[in-house]
Write a protein that holds these residues in place. Structure first.
Motif, PDB file in Angstrom:
ATOM      1  N   CYS A  82     -20.381 -36.259  25.405  1.00 36.32           N
ATOM      2  CA  CYS A  82     -20.326 -35.598  26.706  1.00 36.32           C
ATOM      3  C   CYS A  82     -21.665 -34.897  26.962  1.00 36.32           C
ATOM      4  CB  CYS A  82     -19.194 -34.568  26.766  1.00 36.32           C
ATOM      5  SG  CYS A  82     -19.217 -33.679  28.359  1.00 36.32           S
ATOM      6  N   GLU A  84     -22.377 -33.144  29.548  1.00 36.79           N
ATOM      7  CA  GLU A  84     -22.168 -31.866  30.229  1.00 36.79           C
ATOM      8  C   GLU A  84     -21.934 -30.741  29.220  1.00 36.79           C
ATOM      9  OE1 GLU A  84     -22.492 -31.065  33.243  1.00 36.79           O
ATOM     10  OE2 GLU A  84     -21.261 -29.306  33.649  1.00 36.79           O
ATOM     11  N   HIS A  85     -21.158 -31.036  28.178  1.00 35.82           N
ATOM     12  CA  HIS A  85     -20.791 -30.010  27.210  1.00 35.82           C
ATOM     13  C   HIS A  85     -21.439 -30.198  25.849  1.00 35.82           C
ATOM     14  CE1 HIS A  85     -17.460 -29.920  30.243  1.00 35.82           C
ATOM     15  NE2 HIS A  85     -17.799 -28.653  30.180  1.00 35.82           N
ATOM     16  N   CYS A  96     -13.815 -35.972  27.040  1.00 34.17           N
ATOM     17  CA  CYS A  96     -14.070 -34.609  26.576  1.00 34.17           C
ATOM     18  C   CYS A  96     -12.959 -33.682  27.071  1.00 34.17           C
ATOM     19  CB  CYS A  96     -15.423 -34.165  27.128  1.00 34.17           C
ATOM     20  SG  CYS A  96     -15.713 -32.406  27.108  1.00 34.17           S
ATOM     21  N   HIS A  98     -12.997 -30.573  27.712  1.00 31.52           N
ATOM     22  CA  HIS A  98     -13.434 -29.627  28.748  1.00 31.52           C
ATOM     23  C   HIS A  98     -13.552 -30.323  30.105  1.00 31.52           C
ATOM     24  CE1 HIS A  98     -14.014 -26.815  25.549  1.00 31.52           C
ATOM     25  NE2 HIS A  98     -14.830 -27.653  24.930  1.00 31.52           N
ATOM     26  N   CYS A  99     -14.134 -31.523  30.122  1.00 34.52           N
ATOM     27  CA  CYS A  99     -14.235 -32.275  31.380  1.00 34.52           C
ATOM     28  C   CYS A  99     -12.840 -32.651  31.870  1.00 34.52           C
ATOM     29  CB  CYS A  99     -15.047 -33.549  31.193  1.00 34.52           C
ATOM     30  SG  CYS A  99     -16.807 -33.262  31.026  1.00 34.52           S
TER      31      CYS A  99
HETATM   32 ZN   LIG Z   1     -17.385 -32.534  28.852  1.00 36.76          ZN
END
Ligand SMILES: [Zn+2]
Ligand code: SF4
Length: 115
Positions: A82, A84-85, A96, A98-99
């Protein structure tokens, strides 16, 4: 584009126009394994199903060819990250965590007319 195995895959590319004969897997190309790829590998590759199950724009896939051995068939092994994270995605089909949470929030907002 539809792979030789009949499934949609955004990483597959072919060009048979005007005498050309080009087929490639751009995911394996990006992983430095493009020269090992063969069109038959698409029949034993999880990527089309992963893309259907999880279209998160932040998830970046990597792939490598795992050679077969006697009765164990050759296969395409996929890992996911991921962007983004900044973490390894344990299950690319799910994405992910979180996503996934944020995707659910966005979906709920769309359903409630907030977006
Ligand atoms: Zn993520
Ligand atoms: S090997 Fe997998 S990722 Fe590559 S083009 Fe075929 S289905 Fe797509």
């Amino acid at each position: 584009m539809r792979t030789p195995a009949g499934k949609e895959c955004k990483y597959y590319y072919e060009d048979f126009h005007r005498g050309r004969s080009k087929q490639e897997c751009r995911l394996l190309n990006a992983s430095g394994e493009g020269s090992k790829w063969h069109p038959d590998d698409c029949s034993n590759c999880p990527v089309p199903e992963i893309l259907l199950a999880n279209a998160c724009e932040h998830m970046e896939l990597s792939a490598r060819i795992v050679p077969g051995f006697i009765w164990i068939p050759r296969k395409v092994e996929v890992t996911a990250y991921c962007n983004e994270h900044d973490l390894d995605v344990q299950d690319p089909y799910v994405g992910c965590q979180h996503c996934g949470g944020r995707g659910a929030e966005i979906l709920r907002a769309i359903q409630e007319g907030d977006l």
